[in-house]
Design a protein around this motif. Structure first.
Motif, PDB file in Angstrom:
ATOM      1  N   MET B   1      35.288  34.397  26.159  1.00  9.36           N
ATOM      2  CA  MET B   1      35.048  35.740  26.590  1.00  9.36           C
ATOM      3  C   MET B   1      35.966  35.937  27.573  1.00  9.36           C
ATOM      4  O   MET B   1      36.360  35.338  28.562  1.00  9.36           O
ATOM      5  CB  MET B   1      33.849  36.052  27.259  1.00  9.36           C
ATOM      6  CG  MET B   1      33.468  37.166  28.084  1.00  9.36           C
ATOM      7  SD  MET B   1      33.862  38.606  27.039  1.00  9.36           S
ATOM      8  CE  MET B   1      32.414  38.912  26.011  1.00  9.36           C
ATOM      9  N   ILE B   3      37.625  38.329  30.529  1.00 10.17           N
ATOM     10  CA  ILE B   3      37.315  39.351  31.357  1.00 10.17           C
ATOM     11  C   ILE B   3      38.610  39.863  31.918  1.00 10.17           C
ATOM     12  O   ILE B   3      39.560  39.039  32.401  1.00 10.17           O
ATOM     13  CB  ILE B   3      36.490  38.843  32.511  1.00 10.17           C
ATOM     14  CG1 ILE B   3      34.911  38.263  31.975  1.00 10.17           C
ATOM     15  CG2 ILE B   3      36.065  40.011  33.619  1.00 10.17           C
ATOM     16  CD1 ILE B   3      34.326  39.263  31.634  1.00 10.17           C
ATOM     17  N   GLU B   7      37.384  45.328  33.477  1.00 10.33           N
ATOM     18  CA  GLU B   7      35.810  44.732  33.192  1.00 10.33           C
ATOM     19  C   GLU B   7      35.336  44.327  34.518  1.00 10.33           C
ATOM     20  O   GLU B   7      34.327  44.519  35.175  1.00 10.33           O
ATOM     21  CB  GLU B   7      35.871  43.788  32.126  1.00 10.33           C
ATOM     22  CG  GLU B   7      34.408  43.150  31.952  1.00 10.33           C
ATOM     23  CD  GLU B   7      33.459  44.187  31.325  1.00 10.33           C
ATOM     24  OE1 GLU B   7      33.891  45.300  31.038  1.00 10.33           O
ATOM     25  OE2 GLU B   7      32.352  43.828  31.093  1.00 10.33           O
ATOM     26  N   ALA B   8      35.905  43.489  35.413  1.00 16.13           N
ATOM     27  CA  ALA B   8      35.738  42.927  36.596  1.00 16.13           C
ATOM     28  C   ALA B   8      35.473  44.040  37.475  1.00 16.13           C
ATOM     29  O   ALA B   8      34.429  43.902  38.340  1.00 16.13           O
ATOM     30  CB  ALA B   8      36.811  41.975  37.182  1.00 16.13           C
ATOM     31  N   LEU B  24      40.163  41.243  42.383  1.00 12.67           N
ATOM     32  CA  LEU B  24      39.479  41.730  41.018  1.00 12.67           C
ATOM     33  C   LEU B  24      40.372  40.821  39.923  1.00 12.67           C
ATOM     34  O   LEU B  24      39.721  40.166  39.043  1.00 12.67           O
ATOM     35  CB  LEU B  24      39.449  43.123  40.560  1.00 12.67           C
ATOM     36  CG  LEU B  24      38.715  43.969  41.449  1.00 12.67           C
ATOM     37  CD1 LEU B  24      38.808  45.378  41.120  1.00 12.67           C
ATOM     38  CD2 LEU B  24      37.200  43.516  40.977  1.00 12.67           C
ATOM     39  N   MET B  27      39.428  37.157  40.286  1.00 12.78           N
ATOM     40  CA  MET B  27      37.980  36.990  39.660  1.00 12.78           C
ATOM     41  C   MET B  27      37.666  36.885  38.171  1.00 12.78           C
ATOM     42  O   MET B  27      37.114  36.301  37.615  1.00 12.78           O
ATOM     43  CB  MET B  27      37.113  38.024  40.372  1.00 12.78           C
ATOM     44  CG  MET B  27      35.655  38.048  40.284  1.00 12.78           C
ATOM     45  SD  MET B  27      34.902  36.550  40.984  1.00 12.78           S
ATOM     46  CE  MET B  27      34.511  37.461  42.580  1.00 12.78           C
ATOM     47  N   GLU B  30      39.167  33.784  36.870  1.00 17.82           N
ATOM     48  CA  GLU B  30      38.146  32.661  37.172  1.00 17.82           C
ATOM     49  C   GLU B  30      36.849  32.734  36.008  1.00 17.82           C
ATOM     50  O   GLU B  30      36.452  31.804  35.309  1.00 17.82           O
ATOM     51  CB  GLU B  30      37.648  32.393  38.522  1.00 17.82           C
ATOM     52  CG  GLU B  30      38.681  32.056  39.535  1.00 17.82           C
ATOM     53  CD  GLU B  30      38.278  32.428  40.820  1.00 17.82           C
ATOM     54  OE1 GLU B  30      39.103  31.892  41.641  1.00 17.82           O
ATOM     55  OE2 GLU B  30      37.222  33.039  41.221  1.00 17.82           O
ATOM     56  N   MET B  31      36.455  34.063  35.961  1.00 18.35           N
ATOM     57  CA  MET B  31      35.244  34.295  35.043  1.00 18.35           C
ATOM     58  C   MET B  31      35.771  34.089  33.635  1.00 18.35           C
ATOM     59  O   MET B  31      34.747  33.590  33.017  1.00 18.35           O
ATOM     60  CB  MET B  31      34.782  35.839  35.395  1.00 18.35           C
ATOM     61  CG  MET B  31      34.121  36.143  36.582  1.00 18.35           C
ATOM     62  SD  MET B  31      33.792  37.836  36.789  1.00 18.35           S
ATOM     63  CE  MET B  31      32.343  38.062  35.615  1.00 18.35           C
ATOM     64  N   LYS B  33      37.596  31.895  32.560  1.00 19.78           N
ATOM     65  CA  LYS B  33      37.634  30.301  32.215  1.00 19.78           C
ATOM     66  C   LYS B  33      36.110  29.705  32.113  1.00 19.78           C
ATOM     67  O   LYS B  33      36.015  28.911  31.388  1.00 19.78           O
ATOM     68  CB  LYS B  33      38.138  29.806  33.421  1.00 19.78           C
ATOM     69  CG  LYS B  33      38.505  28.195  33.239  1.00 19.78           C
ATOM     70  CD  LYS B  33      39.499  27.493  34.180  1.00 19.78           C
ATOM     71  CE  LYS B  33      39.487  26.077  34.008  1.00 19.78           C
ATOM     72  NZ  LYS B  33      39.981  25.380  35.126  1.00 19.78           N
ATOM     73  N   ILE B  34      35.391  30.347  32.998  1.00 16.10           N
ATOM     74  CA  ILE B  34      33.915  29.781  33.126  1.00 16.10           C
ATOM     75  C   ILE B  34      33.329  30.033  31.915  1.00 16.10           C
ATOM     76  O   ILE B  34      32.616  29.422  31.095  1.00 16.10           O
ATOM     77  CB  ILE B  34      33.161  29.985  34.470  1.00 16.10           C
ATOM     78  CG1 ILE B  34      33.906  29.485  35.613  1.00 16.10           C
ATOM     79  CG2 ILE B  34      31.965  29.911  34.257  1.00 16.10           C
ATOM     80  CD1 ILE B  34      33.720  30.224  36.941  1.00 16.10           C
ATOM     81  N   LEU B  35      33.497  31.631  31.219  1.00 18.08           N
ATOM     82  CA  LEU B  35      32.684  31.920  30.265  1.00 18.08           C
ATOM     83  C   LEU B  35      33.128  31.395  28.973  1.00 18.08           C
ATOM     84  O   LEU B  35      32.226  31.374  28.057  1.00 18.08           O
ATOM     85  CB  LEU B  35      32.929  33.490  30.264  1.00 18.08           C
ATOM     86  CG  LEU B  35      32.028  34.130  31.285  1.00 18.08           C
ATOM     87  CD1 LEU B  35      32.639  35.697  31.431  1.00 18.08           C
ATOM     88  CD2 LEU B  35      30.670  34.108  31.136  1.00 18.08           C
ATOM     89  N   TYR B  37      34.101  28.374  28.786  1.00 23.04           N
ATOM     90  CA  TYR B  37      33.458  27.033  28.691  1.00 23.04           C
ATOM     91  C   TYR B  37      31.854  27.500  28.106  1.00 23.04           C
ATOM     92  O   TYR B  37      31.199  26.514  27.443  1.00 23.04           O
ATOM     93  CB  TYR B  37      33.279  26.435  30.033  1.00 23.04           C
ATOM     94  CG  TYR B  37      32.515  25.224  29.990  1.00 23.04           C
ATOM     95  CD1 TYR B  37      32.655  24.287  29.623  1.00 23.04           C
ATOM     96  CD2 TYR B  37      30.880  25.273  30.567  1.00 23.04           C
ATOM     97  CE1 TYR B  37      31.742  23.054  29.732  1.00 23.04           C
ATOM     98  CE2 TYR B  37      30.044  24.233  30.726  1.00 23.04           C
ATOM     99  CZ  TYR B  37      30.683  22.913  30.349  1.00 23.04           C
ATOM    100  OH  TYR B  37      29.771  21.966  30.181  1.00 23.04           O
ATOM    101  N   ILE B  38      31.325  28.521  28.718  1.00 23.49           N
ATOM    102  CA  ILE B  38      29.955  28.609  28.462  1.00 23.49           C
ATOM    103  C   ILE B  38      29.538  29.175  27.164  1.00 23.49           C
ATOM    104  O   ILE B  38      28.537  29.083  26.310  1.00 23.49           O
ATOM    105  CB  ILE B  38      29.478  29.801  29.435  1.00 23.49           C
ATOM    106  CG1 ILE B  38      29.022  29.265  30.734  1.00 23.49           C
ATOM    107  CG2 ILE B  38      28.209  30.759  28.832  1.00 23.49           C
ATOM    108  CD1 ILE B  38      28.803  30.352  31.821  1.00 23.49           C
TER     109      ILE B  38
END
Lengths: 460, 94
Positions: B1, B3, B7-8, B24, B27, B30-31, B33-35, B37-38
């Motif tokens: 995903m 972002i 969107e942020a 923003l 953020m 970082e989001m 990269k984390i999403l 992984y998710i």
């Protein structure tokens, strides 16, 4: 260091008066905490003829501030005590201070505190783990015999592991959360840090049980947790989670294998078991926990308590400016991720999907517990890391909880027990997970391992 | 995903967080990269597993009990007058 504080509490209290022991704790804090920074607040007037205990600063107390290590709670003083505090006071415990944490318990290193980093007593250049890093470091440095922490994804066990002490996460609902500042209500649970398994069993016995003020607290009877600590593990079945050990390398693997040999030597049956969905626990965790956090932390709005922005001109500004000024970077990141996962258009793909994988994880664990009394992994994939090593990469920090988060998602109890040391001298830890409400058996197994190894006697 | 900054910004508004453009952009990265992984959750077979629902919450009788007194609430309030929390004017304000 006072030799008195090296003793387990139940032995020390036979040696000296409660006042002498409490003074020894306060002296140790004065001598050692300048370098370690485990405490955010010390109550030098603490009183009580029972157990001296430190409490993570997201558990509210009337006689000390509660900050959650956040600027947004500046000036806050709780008008009531948390139920665990009331229970401890009723049993004459002396609440000696409030310990540092990652802001709102969001982190794995206690570096995300607004009030400074807690250092690892075994190596001051390394983190104490988190989020209950202050509680773990306070016990590891023998400043107090016991401390309360809180867990959402491993926040008691992971710092306990990194600091070489015992950390317990009880079954979801075992301990009242009334007065624990909420992070993720479907996962949060208050836990215990001590030097030895016996002390953890004793402290959990002091705080466990149903509370009318927390409707999620269980009415399941509270066992006498210390009653079978000498029974050993002969004939008990331990499942080694295959998907976890496949990821291990080097000395963590060697240390874990040595722990398995100890259990086998004590007569336990130790075999591999597959828990297929366990590898997805961190991905599930960072959706579920952050979604709940984004809702829970909406209460910090600059209106009823805590920080209010002085620049706000409109009501909307009061919310958005107070929160922007009051929350640190990690808390904002998690609120953003949680808000995203719950937002229109993404709910099913993220929150809904994560909850379905969580249901599968619960199923996989219950299958494994049909064949085994306990499940084993290392508590953490590596020993304590240097301060600053992971703060620039949130995802690598999150993966510190890869072996601890599953127990929170499933709701089962788990314990971290010291399992020796890496070649750099930092502690390593064995995790024992047990079925719902099987704390008494879990303490028995952990005590048997501890008796065979005695790593708790090594101290800093 | 993925972002992006806009969107942020949308999410930050929903979350009542005032973030500037630089924040923003950081953020969003970082989001993402984390999403990413998710997003491995998409590969899990969850056929037959419904959204986890919590255990039923026990009910209690709805009996009046004393609650927090006003002076306790006042002690922690950033602004308080005559028994009320004070906020900027909501209608016709600045």
């Amino acid at each position: 260091m006072s030799e008195l504080l090296a003793l387990p509490w139940h032995e020390a209290r036979a040696e000296v008066s409660p006042r002498e022991y409490l003074d020894a704790c306060l002296d140790a804090i004065a001598a050692r905490d300048g370098a370690i920074r485990a405490f955010l607040h010390v109550n030098r007037d603490a009183a009580g003829d029972g157990l001296p205990i430190a409490v993570k600063d997201n558990i509210v107390t009337t006689d000390m501030p509660t900050t959650c290590a956040s600027r947004i709670l500046s000036g806050f003083r709780s008008p009531f005590d948390a139920t665990v505090i009331s229970r401890l006071r009723a049993q004459n415990a002396a609440i000696v201070g409030k310990t540092n944490l990652d802001e709102f318990a969001m982190g794995s290193s206690t570096e995300h505190s607004a009030f400074g980093v807690t250092r690892n007593p075994w190596n001051l250049d390394c983190v104490a783990g988190g989020s209950s890093g202050g509680s773990a470091a306070a016990v590891a440095a023998r400043m107090v015999p016991a401390a309360l922490g809180s867990e959402t994804g491993g926040s008691v066990r992971q710092p306990a592991a990194l600091c070489g002490v015992v950390g317990v996460k009880p079954t979801y609902g075992r301990v009242s959360r009334y007065g624990l500042v909420a992070f993720a209500s479907g996962l949060d649970q208050i836990g215990v840090v001590t030097k030895t398994v016996r002390e953890s069993a004793d402290v959990l016995g002091m705080i466990a049980g149903h509370d009318p003020m927390d409707s999620t607290s269980s009415t399941h009877p509270v066992d006498d947790y210390a009653s079978e600590l000498e029974e050993g593990v002969r004939g008990l079945r331990f499942g080694v989670v295959r998907e976890a050990i496949e990821q291990l390398t080097g000395e963590v693997r060697e240390n874990f294998d040595a722990a398995l040999a100890v259990l086998r030597g004590a007569g336990a049956a130790v075999e591999e078991v597959s828990v297929p969905s366990i590898s997805y626990a961190i991905a599930v965790y960072y959706i579920v926990a952050n979604a709940e956090a984004s809702a829970n932390l909406s209460r910090f709005d600059g209106i009823r308590y805590g920080h209010r922005s002085s620049s706000a001109r409109t009501l909307e500004d009061v919310y958005a400016d107070s929160r922007a000024e009051g929350f640190g970077a990690e808390v904002k990141r998690r609120i953003m991720l949680g808000t995203f996962a719950l937002s229109s258009g993404y709910y099913d793909a993220y929150y809904g999907r994560a909850q379905r994988v969580r249901a599968r994880l619960r199923h996989d664990f219950s299958e494994a517990f049909r064949k085994f009394d306990f499940l084993l992994t290392p508590t953490t994939p590596e020993p304590a890391f240097p301060v600053g090593a992971k703060t620039g990469d949130p995802l690598s920090m999150y993966l510190s909880d890869i072996f601890t988060a599953p127990a929170n998602l499933v709701g089962i109890p788990a314990i971290a027990v010291p399992s020796g040391f890496a070649r750099n001298g930092l502690p390593l830890s064995l995790q024992i997970m047990a079925p719902h409400f099987a704390e008494k058996a879990m303490f028995r197994a952990a005590a048997a391992y501890e008796r065979e190894t005695q790593f708790w006697r090594e101290k800093r | 995903m993925n972002i992006d900054r806009e969107e942020a910004r949308r999410i930050a508004e929903l979350a009542r967080l005032d973030l500037d453009d630089d924040a923003l952009v950081r953020m969003a990265a970082e989001m993402t990269k984390i999403l990413t992984y998710i997003d491995q959750l998409r590969e899990v077979d969850v056929e037959g597993f419904e959204e986890h629902t919590a255990e039923a919450t026990p009910l209690r009788d709805d009996e009046p009990r004393p609650s927090l007194d006003r002076s306790s609430a006042e002690r922690n309030a950033p602004q308080w007058t005559g028994g009320f929390f004070v906020v900027p004017k909501v209608i016709g304000g600045e």
